[in-house]
Design an enzyme around this catalytic site. Structure first.
Site, PDB file in Angstrom:
ATOM      1  N   ASN A  52     -20.913  -7.126 -24.106  1.00 32.66           N
ATOM      2  CA  ASN A  52     -19.725  -6.740 -24.898  1.00 32.66           C
ATOM      3  C   ASN A  52     -19.003  -7.922 -25.527  1.00 32.66           C
ATOM      4  OD1 ASN A  52     -18.925  -7.387 -22.234  1.00 32.66           O
ATOM      5  ND2 ASN A  52     -17.005  -6.314 -22.526  1.00 32.66           N
ATOM      6  N   GLY A 110     -21.075  -7.195 -15.201  1.00 31.05           N
ATOM      7  CA  GLY A 110     -21.807  -6.066 -15.763  1.00 31.05           C
ATOM      8  C   GLY A 110     -21.309  -4.770 -15.152  1.00 31.05           C
ATOM      9  N   THR A 139     -25.083  -1.748 -11.365  1.00 32.23           N
ATOM     10  CA  THR A 139     -25.934  -2.946 -11.299  1.00 32.23           C
ATOM     11  C   THR A 139     -25.382  -3.914 -10.251  1.00 32.23           C
ATOM     12  OG1 THR A 139     -26.138  -2.698 -13.686  1.00 32.23           O
ATOM     13  CG2 THR A 139     -27.125  -4.652 -12.735  1.00 32.23           C
ATOM     14  N   GLU A 181     -18.092  -9.100 -11.267  1.00 30.53           N
ATOM     15  CA  GLU A 181     -17.046  -8.588 -12.180  1.00 30.53           C
ATOM     16  C   GLU A 181     -17.620  -7.327 -12.812  1.00 30.53           C
ATOM     17  OE1 GLU A 181     -14.172  -9.897 -12.226  1.00 30.53           O
ATOM     18  OE2 GLU A 181     -14.715 -11.685 -11.106  1.00 30.53           O
ATOM     19  N   CYS A 189     -14.128  -4.509 -20.912  1.00 29.82           N
ATOM     20  CA  CYS A 189     -13.925  -3.947 -19.569  1.00 29.82           C
ATOM     21  C   CYS A 189     -12.453  -3.682 -19.300  1.00 29.82           C
ATOM     22  CB  CYS A 189     -14.483  -4.909 -18.526  1.00 29.82           C
ATOM     23  SG  CYS A 189     -13.817  -6.576 -18.706  1.00 29.82           S
ATOM     24  N   GLU A 210     -12.743 -14.643 -10.959  1.00 30.19           N
ATOM     25  CA  GLU A 210     -13.079 -15.784 -11.790  1.00 30.19           C
ATOM     26  C   GLU A 210     -11.780 -16.428 -12.262  1.00 30.19           C
ATOM     27  OE1 GLU A 210     -15.632 -13.746 -14.742  1.00 30.19           O
ATOM     28  OE2 GLU A 210     -17.312 -14.673 -13.690  1.00 30.19           O
TER      29      GLU A 210
HETATM   30  P1  NAD Z   1     -25.386  -4.031 -17.037  1.00 31.75           P
HETATM   31  O1  NAD Z   1     -24.972  -3.971 -15.610  1.00 31.75           O
HETATM   32  O2  NAD Z   1     -26.356  -3.038 -17.529  1.00 31.75           O
HETATM   33  O3  NAD Z   1     -26.041  -5.455 -17.365  1.00 31.75           O
HETATM   34  C1  NAD Z   1     -25.352  -6.667 -17.176  1.00 31.75           C
HETATM   35  C2  NAD Z   1     -26.349  -7.795 -17.063  1.00 31.75           C
HETATM   36  O4  NAD Z   1     -27.093  -7.622 -15.868  1.00 31.75           O
HETATM   37  C3  NAD Z   1     -27.373  -7.841 -18.186  1.00 31.75           C
HETATM   38  O5  NAD Z   1     -27.647  -9.182 -18.510  1.00 31.75           O
HETATM   39  C4  NAD Z   1     -28.590  -7.169 -17.560  1.00 31.75           C
HETATM   40  O6  NAD Z   1     -29.812  -7.531 -18.136  1.00 31.75           O
HETATM   41  C5  NAD Z   1     -28.481  -7.676 -16.140  1.00 31.75           C
HETATM   42  N1  NAD Z   1     -29.165  -6.876 -15.131  1.00 31.75           N
HETATM   43  C6  NAD Z   1     -29.453  -5.559 -15.159  1.00 31.75           C
HETATM   44  N2  NAD Z   1     -30.069  -5.189 -14.012  1.00 31.75           N
HETATM   45  C7  NAD Z   1     -30.152  -6.306 -13.244  1.00 31.75           C
HETATM   46  C8  NAD Z   1     -30.667  -6.559 -11.943  1.00 31.75           C
HETATM   47  N3  NAD Z   1     -31.220  -5.621 -11.199  1.00 31.75           N
HETATM   48  N4  NAD Z   1     -30.577  -7.814 -11.464  1.00 31.75           N
HETATM   49  C9  NAD Z   1     -30.013  -8.790 -12.186  1.00 31.75           C
HETATM   50  N5  NAD Z   1     -29.515  -8.603 -13.428  1.00 31.75           N
HETATM   51  C10 NAD Z   1     -29.580  -7.375 -13.948  1.00 31.75           C
HETATM   52  O7  NAD Z   1     -24.037  -4.011 -17.869  1.00 31.75           O
HETATM   53  P2  NAD Z   1     -23.875  -3.967 -19.445  1.00 31.75           P
HETATM   54  O8  NAD Z   1     -24.202  -2.596 -19.922  1.00 31.75           O
HETATM   55  O9  NAD Z   1     -24.571  -5.137 -20.048  1.00 31.75           O
HETATM   56  O10 NAD Z   1     -22.308  -4.249 -19.592  1.00 31.75           O
HETATM   57  C11 NAD Z   1     -21.338  -3.247 -19.562  1.00 31.75           C
HETATM   58  C12 NAD Z   1     -20.641  -3.230 -18.222  1.00 31.75           C
HETATM   59  O11 NAD Z   1     -20.103  -4.508 -17.928  1.00 31.75           O
HETATM   60  C13 NAD Z   1     -19.465  -2.277 -18.203  1.00 31.75           C
HETATM   61  O12 NAD Z   1     -19.474  -1.557 -17.005  1.00 31.75           O
HETATM   62  C14 NAD Z   1     -18.258  -3.212 -18.257  1.00 31.75           C
HETATM   63  O13 NAD Z   1     -17.073  -2.684 -17.700  1.00 31.75           O
HETATM   64  C15 NAD Z   1     -18.764  -4.367 -17.474  1.00 31.75           C
HETATM   65  N6  NAD Z   1     -17.985  -5.564 -17.756  1.00 31.75           N
HETATM   66  C16 NAD Z   1     -17.156  -6.055 -16.796  1.00 31.75           C
HETATM   67  C17 NAD Z   1     -16.373  -7.174 -17.052  1.00 31.75           C
HETATM   68  C18 NAD Z   1     -15.442  -7.741 -16.010  1.00 31.75           C
HETATM   69  O14 NAD Z   1     -15.004  -8.873 -16.174  1.00 31.75           O
HETATM   70  N7  NAD Z   1     -15.112  -7.016 -14.954  1.00 31.75           N
HETATM   71  C19 NAD Z   1     -16.463  -7.794 -18.300  1.00 31.75           C
HETATM   72  C20 NAD Z   1     -17.312  -7.257 -19.259  1.00 31.75           C
HETATM   73  C21 NAD Z   1     -18.080  -6.147 -18.983  1.00 31.75           C
END
Ligand code: NAD
Length: 485
Positions: free
Chosen positions: A150, A226, A230, A248, A287, A466
């Site tokens: 994002n 993420g 995940t 996070e 997020c 963080e």
């Molecule tokens: P995602 O969990 O699908 O992926 C995040 C990252 O993890 C990607 O690089 C992905 O390739 C990797 N990944 C996926 N499976 C994995 C595994 N088994 N082991 C290691 N890495 C793996 O999330 P997304 O769709 O990319 O992002 C959206 C999500 O992120 C939303 O839920 C959003 O709220 C969250 N987010 C949180 C914050 C925060 O600071 N709390 C900030 C931004 C986004």
């Protein structure tokens, strides 16, 4: 067609297996580059490079590390227009937003932690005539940094910068959905003279490279941003390996609007603008976006009407056009997921006040993934649309009658990332700050960032924090040294 490359041992390299994924431009729906689908073979090369760079980087005087990071921040600033354009193409976000937020903050992250490298200190516990304890804070070693799509480079650098500032070496994995600015960043690391192997960037999907990365025995700590699902999966794999990790995760953030925040026209207008910005910035794909809006009943109708008017006026279209305020969603899969929640909202008894449709701009963007900014009313707090993270341009609005009801509704999901409260009553603001179960409570503002503050969420929104000293502490191992006189 351009092929993105991995960055290992200071060089841009193709994946060992020569496998590539397609990279789509969300505003057009067309493939515009290839991205390595890296695997364990690439990981082994990155681990060897990181291990051989580890000792020199850890033992380098902090000032020297800081100077190199400052050069990297300079390089990002010099390339800021290239990065903003790349982010707009890769992610679908408006270029004006990418410029003001993504590229600006990526450089700011690196500069902030470059300074932190020379300012960080640790504790001393004096035992009087008996002796003294002091805490050594040493780098952990090889750490993994994994980020989402994002705010691609912004969140990537938010992890890498403190890890490097503390003297760790990094293997980083950007999202496979938005890899382009991490690729440009690799080139900037070379230009800035970051020593070989100190930072390594592997591209690819979660299963192919993310999972092997976090599970690798040489990886001593994992910083992950993420989705909550995940994050849970990663925690369940690496907690038994006793690795250090910080998560996070997702959010379902409430915005609370009290009537006293709307006393005069100027404050009313400001609250409406900021609540709309909180809901729809980056197409609602932050997020921290406030997707559940609760408004005190005495101002509900007036507020709702003004909010809908504001949202309708957002200019939707090509992310590369300067005036665009609302771009495309990041991928076809995400676009379909977000739209399915609009349909679910109707099934759950909601009324769409504005938006609610897929949009097909004319010309270059006719195949893009656009959804109108959408405001829905008439849903219960318990329904799925108000409980599950949508992560798109969809918010709900509901009235409340008392402060207690507002707090109960705000706290009533599994998430606890961020909230914003709009009120001119100072006592109420203090009361709510302690009663709201969120890692971040914004009072009369949203997304006002100070990089020194703890950043992260409670409940299903994460583990650990963080930012500032929290990040410096996460990326160091505290060692108590006890000296008896
Ligand atoms: P995602 O969990 O699908 O992926 C995040 C990252 O993890 C990607 O690089 C992905 O390739 C990797 N990944 C996926 N499976 C994995 C595994 N088994 N082991 C290691 N890495 C793996 O999330 P997304 O769709 O990319 O992002 C959206 C999500 O992120 C939303 O839920 C959003 O709220 C969250 N987010 C949180 C914050 C925060 O600071 N709390 C900030 C931004 C986004």
């Amino acid at each position: 067609m351009q092929s993105i490359q991995n960055y290992i041992n200071g060089e841009l390299v193709s994946p060992v297996n020569q496998n590539y994924l397609d990279n789509f431009e969300p505003a057009t729906g067309k493939i515009y580059s290839k991205i390595p689908e890296s695997d364990s073979d690439d990981l082994e090369l990155a681990v060897i490079a990181a291990e051989s760079a580890k000792s020199e980087w850890a033992n380098m005087p902090a000032e020297q590390r800081s100077n190199l990071l400052m050069k990297l921040a300079d390089a990002i600033e010099t390339a800021s227009e290239e990065l903003a354009r790349a982010e707009a193409i890769d992610n679908g976000k408006p270029i004006a937003f990418a410029r003001a937020v993504d590229s600006y903050r990526s450089a700011a992250n690196i500069r902030f932690f470059a300074n932190a490298a020379t300012q960080f200190s640790s504790e001393c516990h004096d035992m009087g005539s008996v002796g003294v304890n002091f805490t050594l804070r040493q780098p952990i070693g090889v750490v993994a940094c994994i980020s989402p799509w994002n705010l691609p480079l912004y969140l990537f650098t938010w992890k890498i910068a403190p890890a490097l500032a503390c003297g760790n070496v990094v293997i980083a994995k950007p999202s496979e959905v938005t890899p382009m600015t991490a690729y440009i960043f690799s080139r900037l690391c070379i230009e800035a003279g970051i020593p070989k192997g100190v930072i390594n960037i592997l591209h690819g999907s979660g299963p192919a490279i993310g999972s092997p990365l976090v599970n690798h025995p040489k990886i001593k700590a994992v910083s992950f941003t993420g989705g909550s699902a995940t994050g849970r999966a990663i925690a369940s794999q690496i907690a038994p390996m006793l690795k250090k990790f910080s998560l996070e995760l997702g959010g379902k953030n409430p915005t609370l609007v009290f009537a006293d925040s709307c006393k005069d026209q100027a404050s009313f207008d400001n609250t409406v603008s900021e609540v709309a910005r909180a809901a729809f910035s980056n197409q609602g794909q932050i997020c921290l976006c406030g997707s559940r809006i609760y408004v005190e009943r005495s101002v509900y109708e007036r507020f709702k009407t003004a909010l809908v008017k504001k949202v309708r006026a957002l200019r939707i279209g090509d992310p590369l056009v300067e005036e665009t305020q609302h771009g495309a969603l990041v991928s076809k899969a995400h676009y379909e997921k977000v739209y399915s929640y609009i349909e679910l909202a109707k099934e759950e008894g909601g009324t769409v006040l504005t938006g609610g449709n897929k949009r097909t701009p004319e010309g270059r963007c006719s195949g893009g993934y656009f959804i109108e900014p959408t405001v829905i009313e008439g849903l219960s707090s318990e329904c799925r649309v108000n409980q599950e993270e949508i992560f798109g341009p969809v918010c709900t609005i509901q009235p409340f009658d008392s402060e207690e009801e507002a707090v109960t509704k705000a706290n009533g999901t599994e998430y606890g990332l961020a909230t914003s409260v709009w009120s001119s009553n100072v006592s109420r603001c203090h009361r709510l700050s302690s009663q709201l179960d969120f890692g971040i409570v914004w009072i009369n503002c949203w997304l006002l960032r100070d990089l020194r503050t703890p950043f992260g969420g409670m409940k299903s929104s994460g583990m650990g924090r963080e930012g500032g000293l929290e990040a410096m502490r996460f990326f160091t191992e505290p060692k108590n040294v006890c000296i008896k006189y």
